[in-house]
Scaffold this active site. Sequence first.
Site: not given
Length: 216
Positions: A86-88
Amino acid sequence: MKFFIDTANLAQIKEANELGILDGVTTNPSLMAKEGIKGEQNIINHYKAICELVDGDISAEVLSTDFASMVEEGKKLAAIHPNIVVKVPMIKDGVKAIKWFTDNGIKTNCTLVFSAGQAILAAKAGAKYVSPFIGRIDDSGWEGTDLIAQIATIYAVQSFKTEILAASIRNVNHIIKCAELGADVCTSPLDSILGLLKHPLTDIGLAKFLEDAKKM
């Protein structure tokens, strides 16, 4: 150093994977839009297609900017495939979300990092990857690869486990410099990866070998 390709184009991902050196994929909303991928279900299906092509970490970016929404969106993304990361974004709620994901066994990639201080926060929160955007730093008049060196030094001194994922790669020299300075991963467009193959002396030498082979 691991090689990721920075695209949502399935043909380019397949071509890079067929080289035998591809370790993963990074995407973002801009890259998805470039491929005409719109709508939540279409985006999910596209990530599934990428995961079927590449056996490695696939960064899938949240589109929300508040903690609760990022968590909900991230859970849906992580459920697509075990290889999804998950890219945050590097914002206050993003750091909180990274910590939540870490505590709940979800891998994260902290994106839009432009300083060593931001990289420290990402590592403290437990991000698997931190993504310094070196090309955009170059655009602002600074040397982007200097940040790679600084983060690598800090992480080594502090024994942080977060991997440095050099992003916003513009050319072959960026890739080589990042490898030299200790980046764990480099994500770049296909053109930059293929650019590593090229050298005029290789072309000259091959042409000479082929010409001599005709005389045998």
